[in-house]
Write a protein that holds these residues in place. Structure first.
Motif, PDB file in Angstrom:
ATOM      1  N   LEU A  87       0.978  -0.832  -0.275  1.00  0.00           N
ATOM      2  CA  LEU A  87       0.102   0.325   0.110  1.00  0.00           C
ATOM      3  C   LEU A  87       0.783   1.357  -0.175  1.00  0.00           C
ATOM      4  O   LEU A  87       0.534   2.626  -0.662  1.00  0.00           O
ATOM      5  CB  LEU A  87      -1.257   0.049   1.001  1.00  0.00           C
ATOM      6  N   VAL A  88       1.910   1.165   0.731  1.00  0.00           N
ATOM      7  CA  VAL A  88       2.611   2.366   1.112  1.00  0.00           C
ATOM      8  C   VAL A  88       3.728   2.305  -0.282  1.00  0.00           C
ATOM      9  O   VAL A  88       3.810   4.183  -0.705  1.00  0.00           O
ATOM     10  CB  VAL A  88       3.417   2.882   2.665  1.00  0.00           C
ATOM     11  N   PHE A  89       4.326   1.557  -0.447  1.00  0.00           N
ATOM     12  CA  PHE A  89       4.956   1.820  -1.694  1.00  0.00           C
ATOM     13  C   PHE A  89       4.880   1.363  -2.911  1.00  0.00           C
ATOM     14  O   PHE A  89       5.626   1.951  -3.956  1.00  0.00           O
ATOM     15  CB  PHE A  89       6.622   1.178  -1.210  1.00  0.00           C
ATOM     16  N   ALA A  90       3.758   0.656  -3.150  1.00  0.00           N
ATOM     17  CA  ALA A  90       3.295   0.462  -4.641  1.00  0.00           C
ATOM     18  C   ALA A  90       1.948   1.349  -5.138  1.00  0.00           C
ATOM     19  O   ALA A  90       1.504   2.452  -5.535  1.00  0.00           O
ATOM     20  CB  ALA A  90       3.159  -0.926  -4.848  1.00  0.00           C
ATOM     21  N   LEU A  91       0.554   1.080  -4.359  1.00  0.00           N
ATOM     22  CA  LEU A  91      -0.063   1.613  -4.902  1.00  0.00           C
ATOM     23  C   LEU A  91      -0.430   3.162  -4.417  1.00  0.00           C
ATOM     24  O   LEU A  91      -1.001   4.349  -4.976  1.00  0.00           O
ATOM     25  CB  LEU A  91      -1.947   1.245  -4.093  1.00  0.00           C
ATOM     26  N   TYR A  92       0.564   3.837  -3.163  1.00  0.00           N
ATOM     27  CA  TYR A  92       0.628   4.910  -2.550  1.00  0.00           C
ATOM     28  C   TYR A  92       0.992   5.764  -3.643  1.00  0.00           C
ATOM     29  O   TYR A  92       0.243   6.799  -4.674  1.00  0.00           O
ATOM     30  CB  TYR A  92       0.582   5.365  -1.533  1.00  0.00           C
ATOM     31  N   PRO A  93       1.911   6.076  -4.132  1.00  0.00           N
ATOM     32  CA  PRO A  93       3.415   6.236  -5.090  1.00  0.00           C
ATOM     33  C   PRO A  93       2.233   6.338  -6.484  1.00  0.00           C
ATOM     34  O   PRO A  93       2.358   7.510  -7.069  1.00  0.00           O
ATOM     35  CB  PRO A  93       3.867   5.635  -5.870  1.00  0.00           C
ATOM     36  N   VAL A  94       1.312   5.059  -6.950  1.00  0.00           N
ATOM     37  CA  VAL A  94       0.935   4.874  -8.519  1.00  0.00           C
ATOM     38  C   VAL A  94      -0.140   6.177  -8.587  1.00  0.00           C
ATOM     39  O   VAL A  94      -0.695   6.635  -9.077  1.00  0.00           O
ATOM     40  CB  VAL A  94       0.742   3.945  -8.816  1.00  0.00           C
TER      41      VAL A  94
END
Lengths: 463, 303
Positions: B28-35
């Protein structure tokens, strides 16, 4: 710690196992969130109030962080910093070295400043970055410290580039301007003196090459940086201004690449210089590569900044020691010539917590003694006016006498907070114009003009 | 423990969640959130150098500007040409290498290891080496071709088309072995008795390759194609180290263009739009591939 003690509590009460697991999961999550939160918030929180003028307490020691590019003369820099910390025992200086290239240094430094990184105190600013750093609020205004009496000690052009709007943001560290290095021995042999116009330069080079072909088949007329990068804008500006053109209109609101003088200058470089007077390989050269051709004795003329003088006369690096002289770059009519203005300024980050100590470092590094030392030992052109009449220094670095007039009248690149974007478009246009043989120059220039105009318009639409 | 079944089931929930939590958290923090954040930023007009413009919501304007931007068109064209050329060449080279190291011969282990070396070298180092090889003054390519006749030396990286070709060459050199590795795995699951039966039927070498090896390799080839296309689309380091996009924008690829708009120019909104566009292109390409791979596996299941 909080997470760990929670587990102990659970272990003593087996009955509450089922209930305990759920809180444990959420405690873990909360802990993680807390760690993350402190991580995120500690950075912008700390420097939120630009702590103005706290009295410097010599009681507790301060660590200054100086973000710099990788220096050409590391030993000199190490000694300078050592000397400073000796004089200020309560300050220690940590240097963070970024890549040598100006663009790479810009990208790294602005990345830190964008994130309000409090671990940056002192940095270098290229003369073209001042509007951007000032508008973005990254550089502290230094008006109070950089007083008018102090400003008068520097060359006016170097002080002017540190100004944006009402304030001064940078203290000049060194000044640069484009210079023509040439093989004095070869020009004398064929009865020439330093050329005043590009036509003259082309003529001289052709004569010399024709005469030297047997003895020295690898000799070329000209070596200069034409790679797609910031240096290309500097050099093309010299051709354009030398033709009476400019990059922008006088009020700085419109791009003028389609102006006849500008087009003619670009056309000249493409038709007469690239692949003819200069090897086509110049399209892949930055300063070091083009200098290396000249140091190996493979070029009659060479364009570079003042620092090259020291390397040209360095016995271990150069094969042309003592055979080289420097002149102003030629123009397209006698007397109408131009040199691009470059150079570096010291700035203090808005997010620095030690502005007083940072100022002490800047005062020391930009001071008379330090600049003299760098000029003497590294051939760097100083920004302090008095040094150009310093007998000691002129004896050690006589070339400065010739540089002075060029440095005084150098042409600045456009001054705008969107300069990095403008420069990117210029680099693209110039590189395409020079590298693609059948490119329609006028059309490409018109497209680029329109693009740059849109960018410049943004700076005026502020609410 | 003498817990009731109900309680055990009840206990599994939180425990399972706790075990998944770190992975979920990281995703969530490092993949979905940045996208999602890039997507959100790309709908705004943000110019780092012009804070007075603020952060205004402009909907899809950045994407419309992207459609009209000649520099972006050039970058898209270069990127697509790079993807098509490099993946096809890598697949072809990979197939040849895989067929060779699949055979039994003395020193096969050594050859297999040697072939993986280019893939193991960091791209930045390899790019720097290629830049030296094609240097006009002291490059190996010129030395090899012209010896000491330095008046004939060729400035390879000063010609737009040649420079583009060299970038493709460097990529093929580096990653063919990765394709070979995937294809080799595909080769090893083809049962030998198929070949034996074909031999008995009188099929020659080419017929066996054409009618047994190639069809059965299809899933492995598609997988290699998927990985290589996605990687080629994201090409950045080669260009960053070797050419900085030049000469004349001949090697300006989308990822490097996005990097420049974001980090050099400080146009956060527009740069994010470039990144999101690349992301969407890779996503849709991989969906197409995954469907193709899925259906080819199904076909295999039916036969």
């Amino acid at each position: 710690m909080a997470c760990g003690s929670r587990t102990d509590l659970c272990a003593t009460a087996p009955r509450s196992d089922a209930i305990c697991h759920a809180p444990r999961a959420s405690t873990t999550a909360i802990c993680l969130l807390l760690i993350l939160a402190t991580f995120c918030w500690s950075v912008p929180d700390a420097p939120a109030q630009p702590s103005t003028d706290r009295p410097a307490s010599s009681a507790h020691s301060v660590t200054l962080r100086f973000v710099s590019w990788k220096p050409d003369h590391p030993r000199l820099w190490d000694e300078a910093i050592k000397q400073f910390t000796k004089a200020h025992p309560h300050i220690s200086v940590v240097r963070e070295l970024a890549p040598h290239s100006s663009t790479a240094y810009h990208d790294l430094l602005t990345q830190k400043l964008k994130n309000r990184d409090a671990t940056v105190d002192v940095f270098f600013m290229d003369v073209i970055w001042v509007p951007e750093f000032a508008a973005a609020g990254w550089a502290r205004p230094l008006d109070g410290r950089f007083s008018s009496t102090m400003r008068e000690e520097f060359l006016p052009a170097t002080v002017a580039v540190g100004r944006y709007g009402e304030h001064f943001y940078g203290v000049p560290s060194r000044i640069d301007a484009g210079l023509l290095y040439y093989r004095k021995d070869l020009l004398t042999k064929y009865g020439f003196t330093a050329p005043a116009t590009w036509e003259e330069l082309v003529h001289q080079a052709e004569q010399i090459l024709a005469g030297e072909r047997q003895a020295h088949p690898t000799l070329r007329g000209y070596s200069a940086p034409f790679k797609q990068y910031e240096g290309l804008v500097c050099h093309m500006l010299e051709f354009i201004a030398g033709h009476g053109g400019a990059l922008l209109t006088a009020d700085g609101t419109k791009s003028t690449l389609t102006a006849p003088e500008t087009l003619a200058a670009v056309q000249f470089v493409r038709d007469r210089i690239i692949g003819r007077l200069a090897p086509r390989a110049a399209l892949t050269y930055q300063e070091p590569e083009s200098l290396s051709v000249f140091l190996q004795g493979h070029a009659v003329f060479h364009r570079n900044w003042p620092y090259a003088w020291e390397l040209v006369n360095n016995e271990t690096r150069s094969t042309v020691v003592g055979k080289v002289a420097v002149a102003p770059l030629p123009g397209f009519a006698p007397g109408r010539n131009a040199a691009a203005l470059g150079g570096w300024l010291y700035g203090i980050s808005t997010y620095s917590q030690h502005p007083d100590e940072a100022w002490a470092l800047i005062e020391f590094l930009s001071g008379h003694a330090m600049q003299k030392r760098f000029a003497q030992e590294a051939g760097i052109a100083p920004s302090r006016a008095a040094l150009f009449s310093d007998a000691d220094l002129l004896a050690a670095a006589p070339q400065l006498r010739n540089h002075f007039a060029v440095l005084q009248s150098a042409t600045a690149r456009p001054r705008s907070p969107v300069y990095p974007a403008v420069s990117h478009l210029l680099q693209r246009y110039f590189s395409r114009a020079l590298a693609i043989d059948h490119l329609d120059l006028a059309r490409e220039a018109a497209l680029t003009d329109a693009h740059i105009d849109r960018l410049l318009a943004l700076t005026r639409t502020a609410p | 423990m003498t817990d009731s079944p109900r309680l055990t089931r009840h206990r599994d929930g939180p425990a399972a969640w706790m075990m998944v939590a770190p992975a979920l958290f990281i995703t969530l923090v490092f993949a979905l959130y940045p996208v999602l954040d890039s997507l959100w930023v790309s709908l705004h007009h943000i110019f780092i150098g012009l804070p007075m413009l603020g952060r205004s919501f402009i909907g899809l304007d950045n994407y419309l500007a992207l459609l009209r931007d000649p520099a972006a068109h050039q970058a898209l064209f270069v990127t697509l040409a790079f993807v098509v050329l490099s993946t096809l060449l890598e697949l072809a080279c990979g197939l040849v290498i895989a067929l060779v190291i699949h055979e039994h011969f003395r020193g096969r282990g050594l050859v297999r290891a040697a072939i993986l070396i280019p893939w193991a070298i960091p791209t930045v180092v390899a790019s720097q080496l290629w830049r030296y090889i094609f240097n006009d003054q002291y490059g190996f390519a010129n030395l090899l071709l012209f010896g000491d006749r330095i008046t004939e030396y060729v400035p390879w990286l000063a010609y737009p088309t040649v420079t583009f070709g060299i970038i493709v060459l460097a990529d093929v050199w580096k990653t063919s072995s990765f394709a070979a590795l995937l294809i080799l795995a595909g080769l090893q699951v083809i049962p030998d008795d198929l070949y034996d039966a074909a031999k008995v039927d009188g099929a020659n070498l080419w017929q066996r390759f054409r009618h047994i090896t190639l069809p059965l390799l299809k899933p492995a080839m598609l997988l290699a194609l998927l990985f290589r296309t996605m990687d080629a689309f994201r090409v950045f380091d080669l260009v960053f180290v070797m050419t900085q996009g030049g000469p004349g924008d001949a090697t300006q690829v989308l990822q490097f263009y996005g990097y420049q708009t974001l980090f050099t120019e400080g146009r956060l909104g527009y740069g994010s739009a470039v990144s999101v566009a690349v992301f969407l292109m890779i996503l849709s390409l991989s969906l197409v591939y995954l469907r193709a791979i899925g259906s080819s596996l199904l076909e295999r299941g039916r036969t």
